[in-house]
Design a protein around this motif. Structure first.
Motif, PDB file in Angstrom:
ATOM      1  N   VAL A   6       0.813  -1.217   0.000  1.00 12.19           N
ATOM      2  CA  VAL A   6       0.000   0.000   0.000  1.00 12.19           C
ATOM      3  C   VAL A   6       0.851   1.275   0.000  1.00 12.19           C
ATOM      4  CG1 VAL A   6      -1.816   1.287   1.199  1.00 12.19           C
ATOM      5  CG2 VAL A   6      -1.816  -1.221   1.234  1.00 12.19           C
ATOM      6  N   VAL A   7       0.581   2.162  -0.944  1.00 16.49           N
ATOM      7  CA  VAL A   7       1.251   3.465  -0.968  1.00 16.49           C
ATOM      8  C   VAL A   7       0.193   4.565  -0.968  1.00 16.49           C
ATOM      9  CG1 VAL A   7       3.337   2.687  -2.155  1.00 16.49           C
ATOM     10  CG2 VAL A   7       1.391   3.448  -3.501  1.00 16.49           C
ATOM     11  N   SER A   8       0.576   5.706  -0.435  1.00 14.73           N
ATOM     12  CA  SER A   8      -0.328   6.846  -0.421  1.00 14.73           C
ATOM     13  C   SER A   8       0.174   7.874  -1.402  1.00 14.73           C
ATOM     14  CB  SER A   8      -0.371   7.484   0.963  1.00 14.73           C
ATOM     15  OG  SER A   8      -1.238   6.764   1.778  1.00 14.73           O
ATOM     16  N   ARG A   9      -0.748   8.514  -2.102  1.00 20.50           N
ATOM     17  CA  ARG A   9      -0.332   9.657  -2.893  1.00 20.50           C
ATOM     18  C   ARG A   9      -1.430  10.703  -2.834  1.00 20.50           C
ATOM     19  NH1 ARG A   9      -1.925   9.993  -8.380  1.00 20.50           N
ATOM     20  NH2 ARG A   9      -3.521   8.496  -8.886  1.00 20.50           N
ATOM     21  N   THR A  10      -1.050  11.925  -3.094  1.00 19.84           N
ATOM     22  CA  THR A  10      -2.027  13.003  -3.083  1.00 19.84           C
ATOM     23  C   THR A  10      -2.350  13.362  -4.512  1.00 19.84           C
ATOM     24  OG1 THR A  10      -1.113  13.823  -1.018  1.00 19.84           O
ATOM     25  CG2 THR A  10      -2.502  15.332  -2.261  1.00 19.84           C
ATOM     26  N   SER A  11      -3.624  13.300  -4.845  1.00 22.68           N
ATOM     27  CA  SER A  11      -4.034  13.657  -6.196  1.00 22.68           C
ATOM     28  C   SER A  11      -3.778  15.132  -6.425  1.00 22.68           C
ATOM     29  CB  SER A  11      -5.525  13.357  -6.385  1.00 22.68           C
ATOM     30  OG  SER A  11      -5.981  13.968  -7.570  1.00 22.68           O
ATOM     31  N   ARG A  12      -2.993  15.428  -7.472  1.00 20.42           N
ATOM     32  CA  ARG A  12      -2.701  16.810  -7.771  1.00 20.42           C
ATOM     33  C   ARG A  12      -3.975  17.536  -8.201  1.00 20.42           C
ATOM     34  NH1 ARG A  12       2.391  16.070  -9.781  1.00 20.42           N
ATOM     35  NH2 ARG A  12       1.509  15.378 -11.719  1.00 20.42           N
ATOM     36  N   ILE A  13      -4.905  16.793  -8.736  1.00 22.55           N
ATOM     37  CA  ILE A  13      -6.120  17.385  -9.277  1.00 22.55           C
ATOM     38  C   ILE A  13      -7.060  17.851  -8.174  1.00 22.55           C
ATOM     39  CG2 ILE A  13      -8.097  16.963 -10.785  1.00 22.55           C
ATOM     40  CD1 ILE A  13      -5.334  16.853 -12.183  1.00 22.55           C
ATOM     41  N   THR A  14      -7.240  17.074  -7.134  1.00 26.00           N
ATOM     42  CA  THR A  14      -8.229  17.401  -6.114  1.00 26.00           C
ATOM     43  C   THR A  14      -7.614  17.695  -4.755  1.00 26.00           C
ATOM     44  OG1 THR A  14      -8.451  15.078  -5.547  1.00 26.00           O
ATOM     45  CG2 THR A  14      -9.970  15.946  -7.204  1.00 26.00           C
ATOM     46  N   SER A  97      -8.042  24.760 -10.151  1.00 27.68           N
ATOM     47  CA  SER A  97      -8.600  23.464  -9.778  1.00 27.68           C
ATOM     48  C   SER A  97      -7.703  22.733  -8.801  1.00 27.68           C
ATOM     49  CB  SER A  97      -8.833  22.613 -11.025  1.00 27.68           C
ATOM     50  OG  SER A  97      -7.617  22.367 -11.689  1.00 27.68           O
ATOM     51  N   LEU A  98      -6.484  23.190  -8.654  1.00 29.30           N
ATOM     52  CA  LEU A  98      -5.553  22.539  -7.748  1.00 29.30           C
ATOM     53  C   LEU A  98      -5.520  23.221  -6.393  1.00 29.30           C
ATOM     54  CD1 LEU A  98      -2.671  22.242 -10.337  1.00 29.30           C
ATOM     55  CD2 LEU A  98      -4.406  20.544  -9.814  1.00 29.30           C
ATOM     56  N   GLY A  99      -6.238  24.344  -6.299  1.00 25.61           N
ATOM     57  CA  GLY A  99      -6.312  25.037  -5.033  1.00 25.61           C
ATOM     58  C   GLY A  99      -5.016  25.730  -4.652  1.00 25.61           C
TER      59      GLY A  99
END
Ligand SMILES: [Zn+2]
Ligand SMILES: [Zn+2]
Length: 148
Positions: A6-14, A97-99
């Motif tokens: 399991v790896v975690s990543r942060t969606s650049r989009i949301t 959209s990326l905040g």
């Protein structure tokens, strides 16, 4: 001894966190032979993929209704295209959209999903015509290897 996939990543989009891993490691059953899972941590939704590469490519809005809604609320413009040079997926998105705040008036972002590299541009048109080989070294290497 088993090591978790399991790896975690942060969606650049949301900006939401996604967990990617083997179904077993996430405590899930494989779905019809599909053993890899992308999980939206924020909204508790998931989607199955054939392999890890695919699972890592999936973005929140691809499978999660709540991510799609929040992206829309942030006036997100997200365009997926495929690189002519490498055949890899490319994402074009408005900075809004990326905040994040635009950098030096550059309101658009082009990203190479495969290699996790990106570049900013001033206009949408420019973002849409920017090739990943212009900013991604690994794409450059790929393009120079493959015969035209
Ligand atoms: Zn979500
Ligand atoms: Zn690349």
């Amino acid at each position: 001894m088993s090591s978790s996939s399991v790896v975690s990543r942060t969606s650049r989009i949301t900006g939401t966190r996604l967990s990617v891993g083997h179904a077993e490691d996430l405590g899930l059953d494989p779905d019809d032979g599909l053993e890899w899972v992308t999980l939206c941590d924020a909204h508790d939704t998931l989607v199955y993929s054939e392999n890890k590469t695919q699972a890592l490519r999936v973005n929140g809005p691809d499978f999660c209704d709540d991510c799609r809604t929040s992206a829309r609320r942030r006036k997100a413009t997200i365009i997926s295209r495929t690189s002519k040079e490498t055949g890899l997926p490319v994402t074009v998105a408005s900075v809004a959209s990326l905040g994040v705040e635009p950098t030096g008036g550059k309101r658009w972002l082009v990203s190479c999903d495969e290699h996790d590299t990106y570049a900013y541009t001033r206009t949408k048109q420019r973002a849409l015509t920017t090739s990943t080989v212009e900013f991604c070294q690994q794409c450059r290497d790929l393009a120079s290897q493959s015969p035209q």
